[in-house]
Design a protein around this motif. Sequence first.
Motif, PDB file in Angstrom:
ATOM      1  N   ASP A  26      -8.794  -3.435  -4.649  1.00 22.98           N
ATOM      2  CA  ASP A  26      -8.375  -4.779  -4.251  1.00 22.98           C
ATOM      3  C   ASP A  26      -7.033  -5.189  -4.839  1.00 22.98           C
ATOM      4  OD1 ASP A  26      -9.240  -4.867  -6.850  1.00 22.98           O
ATOM      5  OD2 ASP A  26     -10.272  -6.797  -6.656  1.00 22.98           O
ATOM      6  N   VAL A  27      -6.419  -4.327  -5.652  1.00 25.74           N
ATOM      7  CA  VAL A  27      -5.157  -4.691  -6.299  1.00 25.74           C
ATOM      8  C   VAL A  27      -4.028  -4.909  -5.299  1.00 25.74           C
ATOM      9  CG1 VAL A  27      -3.347  -3.887  -7.865  1.00 25.74           C
ATOM     10  CG2 VAL A  27      -5.747  -3.679  -8.529  1.00 25.74           C
ATOM     11  N   PRO A  28      -3.826  -4.034  -4.312  1.00 28.26           N
ATOM     12  CA  PRO A  28      -2.749  -4.300  -3.343  1.00 28.26           C
ATOM     13  C   PRO A  28      -2.886  -5.665  -2.671  1.00 28.26           C
ATOM     14  CG  PRO A  28      -3.489  -2.036  -3.136  1.00 28.26           C
ATOM     15  CD  PRO A  28      -4.448  -2.722  -4.071  1.00 28.26           C
ATOM     16  N   GLN A  29      -4.113  -6.040  -2.302  1.00 30.25           N
ATOM     17  CA  GLN A  29      -4.305  -7.333  -1.650  1.00 30.25           C
ATOM     18  C   GLN A  29      -4.002  -8.487  -2.596  1.00 30.25           C
ATOM     19  OE1 GLN A  29      -4.944  -7.659   1.710  1.00 30.25           O
ATOM     20  NE2 GLN A  29      -4.323  -9.751   1.189  1.00 30.25           N
ATOM     21  N   GLN A  30      -4.311  -8.301  -3.868  1.00 29.34           N
ATOM     22  CA  GLN A  30      -3.981  -9.325  -4.859  1.00 29.34           C
ATOM     23  C   GLN A  30      -2.476  -9.539  -4.949  1.00 29.34           C
ATOM     24  OE1 GLN A  30      -5.805  -8.224  -8.571  1.00 29.34           O
ATOM     25  NE2 GLN A  30      -7.884  -8.267  -7.744  1.00 29.34           N
ATOM     26  N   HIS A  31      -1.711  -8.447  -4.864  1.00 30.10           N
ATOM     27  CA  HIS A  31      -0.259  -8.555  -4.896  1.00 30.10           C
ATOM     28  C   HIS A  31       0.271  -9.259  -3.650  1.00 30.10           C
ATOM     29  CE1 HIS A  31       1.082  -6.453  -8.526  1.00 30.10           C
ATOM     30  NE2 HIS A  31       0.063  -5.632  -8.361  1.00 30.10           N
TER      31      HIS A  31
ATOM     32  N   ARG B 176       0.834  -1.208   0.000  1.00 29.72           N
ATOM     33  CA  ARG B 176       0.000   0.000   0.000  1.00 29.72           C
ATOM     34  C   ARG B 176       0.869   1.258   0.000  1.00 29.72           C
ATOM     35  NH1 ARG B 176      -5.215  -0.896   0.330  1.00 29.72           N
ATOM     36  NH2 ARG B 176      -6.014  -2.857   1.218  1.00 29.72           N
TER      37      ARG B 176
ATOM     38  N   TYR C  73       1.999   1.807  -3.560  1.00 32.62           N
ATOM     39  CA  TYR C  73       0.930   2.359  -4.391  1.00 32.62           C
ATOM     40  C   TYR C  73       0.637   3.815  -4.038  1.00 32.62           C
ATOM     41  CZ  TYR C  73      -0.287  -1.993  -6.744  1.00 32.62           C
ATOM     42  OH  TYR C  73      -0.261  -3.097  -7.543  1.00 32.62           O
TER      43      TYR C  73
ATOM     44  N   ILE D 180      -5.381   2.077 -10.350  1.00 34.52           N
ATOM     45  CA  ILE D 180      -5.332   1.030  -9.333  1.00 34.52           C
ATOM     46  C   ILE D 180      -6.688   0.896  -8.657  1.00 34.52           C
ATOM     47  CG2 ILE D 180      -4.261   0.331  -7.157  1.00 34.52           C
ATOM     48  CD1 ILE D 180      -1.820   2.003  -8.029  1.00 34.52           C
ATOM     49  N   LYS D 181      -7.224  -0.304  -8.670  1.00 28.48           N
ATOM     50  CA  LYS D 181      -8.479  -0.571  -7.985  1.00 28.48           C
ATOM     51  C   LYS D 181      -8.195  -0.955  -6.539  1.00 28.48           C
ATOM     52  CE  LYS D 181     -10.741  -2.137 -12.228  1.00 28.48           C
ATOM     53  NZ  LYS D 181     -11.447  -3.256 -12.910  1.00 28.48           N
TER      54      LYS D 181
END
Length: 215
Positions: free
Chosen positions: A168-173, A151, A154, A165-166
């Motif tokens: 939920d993208v950080p959590q996907q990473h 986070r 980002y 960046i959506k």
Amino acid sequence: MGAVVGTLTMQTKQRRPSRDRTDDELEMTTVCYRPEGLSQLEAQTNFSKQELQILYRGFKNECPSGVVNEETFKHIYAQFFPHGDVSMYAHYLFNAFDTTNNGSIKFKDFVMGLSILLRGTLREKLEWTFHLYDINKDGYINREEMTEIVRAIYDMMGKFTYPAIKGDVPQQHVDAFFRKMDKNKDGVVTLEEFIIACQEDETMMSSMQLFENVM
């Protein structure tokens, strides 16, 4: 990895005036904090005496006192990411360089870390990166720590990142990181797991080699 090294080295390469060793040694006595002698730093790092002189001029230009506190570090770092918020990532990066945990970075701290990132062995670079991600310094990277790091990255890249960046993208990473790194599925990543997984990742290996000839 690239965000760490690129921004730290750009400040040190702006000017390279021709001056002799006596002038540089004399300069080192005029600041509030006097760093280790050049010969000692040359023995402790992978830099030549001339490279250390160049690095010192850039360091002193930004920090005349010879010591960098966290707020100054954040201000310098923010210049390279004007559209983002660098505060959290710069905080973690500052702590990685502040190896004595005294709230300041001296020239020796700076060049010791930079020496590893630019000229260290592959294992030294990976160990340094692991300790950056290991926020609480317990020897493991857990999901909470990795989420904070992702986070922070980002936030640093800012709203102009493309593609957008959506949420939920950080959590996907983070999920992808643990699928690759957490070999025994115990919920934390050890140093050895991190090193093995990185060595198997071509992208990570390329990033480790990117700045080898930066100076």
